[in-house]
Design a protein around this motif. Sequence first.
Motif, PDB file in Angstrom:
ATOM      1  N   LYS A   6     -31.573  18.974  22.970  1.00 44.69           N
ATOM      2  CA  LYS A   6     -31.426  17.774  22.476  1.00 44.69           C
ATOM      3  C   LYS A   6     -29.872  17.522  22.570  1.00 44.69           C
ATOM      4  O   LYS A   6     -28.887  16.532  22.140  1.00 44.69           O
ATOM      5  CB  LYS A   6     -31.072  18.161  20.761  1.00 44.69           C
ATOM      6  N   ASN A  28     -21.628  15.266  23.315  1.00 43.68           N
ATOM      7  CA  ASN A  28     -23.143  14.849  23.964  1.00 43.68           C
ATOM      8  C   ASN A  28     -23.511  13.793  25.208  1.00 43.68           C
ATOM      9  O   ASN A  28     -23.429  12.530  24.764  1.00 43.68           O
ATOM     10  CB  ASN A  28     -24.314  14.656  23.205  1.00 43.68           C
ATOM     11  N   TYR A  69     -29.270  13.971  17.182  1.00 41.28           N
ATOM     12  CA  TYR A  69     -31.080  13.535  18.188  1.00 41.28           C
ATOM     13  C   TYR A  69     -31.426  13.238  17.606  1.00 41.28           C
ATOM     14  O   TYR A  69     -32.370  12.279  17.786  1.00 41.28           O
ATOM     15  CB  TYR A  69     -31.073  14.909  19.255  1.00 41.28           C
TER      16      TYR A  69
END
Length: 88
Positions: A6, A28, A69
């Motif tokens: 994730k 991310n 995610y």
Amino acid sequence: MSENYKFFNHKDCEFFPCHKTNKPDEFNCLFCYCPLYALGENCGGNFKYTQNGIKDCSSCMLPHNKNNYDYIMSKFKDILEVSSKSGK
């Protein structure tokens, strides 16, 4: 079970980070190109439209938040619906 899939942080990328952040270790990169862009106003992110009608996501951190995610994956049904309509 681990959930490492994730999150991906690519500090060696020449564009890292592509958005301003105070937490580069939590940035991310998994969704480098946001899959929610095609949803327009229904993406759930922090965007605006330019005078030319182009969606500007430069202030949006939704796909880059390490905790989002599951939210992004929950929107894939909507992405499939948009893409199937545009394909006709």
